[in-house]
Design an enzyme around this catalytic site. Sequence first.
Site, PDB file in Angstrom:
ATOM      1  N   GLU A 168      38.818 -18.777 -20.214  1.00 49.80           N
ATOM      2  CA  GLU A 168      37.400 -18.879 -19.877  1.00 49.80           C
ATOM      3  C   GLU A 168      36.548 -17.811 -20.577  1.00 49.80           C
ATOM      4  O   GLU A 168      35.927 -16.954 -19.929  1.00 49.80           O
ATOM      5  CB  GLU A 168      37.189 -18.801 -18.357  1.00 49.80           C
ATOM      6  CG  GLU A 168      37.928 -19.886 -17.599  1.00 49.80           C
ATOM      7  CD  GLU A 168      37.665 -19.856 -16.091  1.00 49.80           C
ATOM      8  OE1 GLU A 168      36.973 -18.951 -15.612  1.00 49.80           O
ATOM      9  OE2 GLU A 168      38.164 -20.754 -15.392  1.00 49.80           O
ATOM     10  N   GLU A 194      43.510 -25.130 -14.881  1.00 48.09           N
ATOM     11  CA  GLU A 194      43.100 -24.695 -13.540  1.00 48.09           C
ATOM     12  C   GLU A 194      42.307 -25.816 -12.889  1.00 48.09           C
ATOM     13  O   GLU A 194      41.441 -26.425 -13.532  1.00 48.09           O
ATOM     14  CB  GLU A 194      42.189 -23.458 -13.562  1.00 48.09           C
ATOM     15  CG  GLU A 194      42.869 -22.160 -13.847  1.00 48.09           C
ATOM     16  CD  GLU A 194      41.900 -20.973 -13.820  1.00 48.09           C
ATOM     17  OE1 GLU A 194      40.885 -21.008 -13.081  1.00 48.09           O
ATOM     18  OE2 GLU A 194      42.164 -20.021 -14.568  1.00 48.09           O
TER      19      GLU A 194
HETATM   20  O1  IFM Z   1      39.978 -17.209  -9.816  1.00 43.49           O
HETATM   21  C1  IFM Z   1      39.325 -17.753 -10.924  1.00 43.49           C
HETATM   22  C2  IFM Z   1      40.199 -17.648 -12.153  1.00 43.49           C
HETATM   23  O2  IFM Z   1      40.581 -16.343 -12.403  1.00 43.49           O
HETATM   24  C3  IFM Z   1      39.446 -18.168 -13.347  1.00 43.49           C
HETATM   25  N1  IFM Z   1      38.924 -19.482 -13.109  1.00 43.49           N
HETATM   26  C4  IFM Z   1      38.183 -19.701 -11.892  1.00 43.49           C
HETATM   27  C5  IFM Z   1      38.983 -19.196 -10.703  1.00 43.49           C
HETATM   28  C6  IFM Z   1      38.197 -19.434  -9.406  1.00 43.49           C
HETATM   29  O3  IFM Z   1      36.997 -18.739  -9.437  1.00 43.49           O
END
Ligand code: IFM
Length: 459
Positions: A167, A365
């Site tokens: 990210e 994710e």
């Molecule tokens: O916890 C975070 C993760 O580290 C990165 N993506 C989003 C998740 C939720 O906010």
Amino acid sequence: MSNPLPDGSRLTFGTATASYQIEGGPLADGRLPSIWDIFTGVPGKIDDDSDGSVACASYPDPGPDIDLVAGLGVGLYRFSVAWPRVVPEGGTEVNKLGLDYYERLVDGLLERDVTPMATLYHWDLPQTLEDRGGWLVRETAERFADYSLAVHDRLGDRVRLWATLNEPWCSAYLGYASGRHAPGRQVGAQAHRATHHLLLGHGLAAARLREAGADGVGIVLNLTPVIAESEAAAEATDGVDALRNRVWLGPLVDGAYDAGTLRVAPVLADPDLVRPGDLDLVRGSADWLGVNYYTPSRVTDATAAPDPADPAADADLTAFPGLTGFRFAPRHPRTDMDWEVDPDSFTRLLVDTYDRTGLPLVVTENGAAYADATVLPDGTVDDADRIDYLAAHLAAIDSARDAGADVRAWLVWTLMDNFEWSHGYLKKFGLVSVDRADLTRAPKRSYHWLAEVVRRRGR
Ligand code: IFM
């Protein structure tokens, strides 16, 4: 050698974590502070005044976490490597003890027949590098490539799936524009410099890894469908889409920042910043693309009256330097993060991203924070809302695959409740709860739900 990605004949299941969110042990075995160790010490930055110094205490014994992953029956586990453990000073001197930990983790996963996926940067920049300018300076990209190679030198014979950055939008715009994330700087449109250096760091690292024989190198983006909620918001919507999605995908696919991106980020046309060859290095640098999806971004014009009771209405506006005259308008239902639940947008995002990139996709994710207030008589957290979220988003991936998107795997965020950045420990995304007093782990109902899905569908 065979392709390291799952072949996609069916969806592969997994889960994910990140170093600063679970490890603790900030000074163990030669690690030095990261930007998050320093940022969390600034009063008012973290909602519950906490930090990651203990987190889930996964360092130095990753055994219990590996058992939890194996208990799910999943095929993949995505973890991240802490740069300040491996190269504490941020230069080129490698700390062998830091790498020993990841070696134990990887060996433990392989012994239990779980494929490891290593993310090289999940936001824990060595503070020494931030002191020299952080992602605003080119040197950080070069040091990132050196560090990445050092990790590959130790683990490359066992880890074949590598994600360079997690990210980078957050690193650039929350780190250097809104200041809600470490290092907490607010440099306005200069934050776009961080964007370019992150992409360059990815490109340099991918090239070094590939020279060393890696063939499963990807990057993880938190792409989001950007939806105009009013006609007057069309221009702002294009700008938000540019910074959330196109500023990353353009260089990766075309080797260029597009005109709409340059409109909102003119500094990306500066030849002192974007030097000849930089974007050629980035084009075609990914063997696969990681997509993190939680929620869409609905954009409306600033004149539409915000609901004053709605805490999500103008979240993160300052994260978009150069953009004005709009606000976000998430709909309901929402999770505990105030993020709208919208699985249909997920299907669209996967189909569009595959059409745009042609790359195999891994959902690196996807998950939801809920308050976890319902507890069964035996003490198990009964997180029906999280199960509903996950079931709906799994169905959304199935739909995307049916529509032709090459989605290979779904990694649920996250294995266990952990340090949720500026929210501290107040927001819970885990399949497993972690007692903050004694760090005991207890699988929630969603953990058992996922294990059953994997058992039924195959991992
Ligand atoms: O916890 C975070 C993760 O580290 C990165 N993506 C989003 C998740 C939720 O906010």
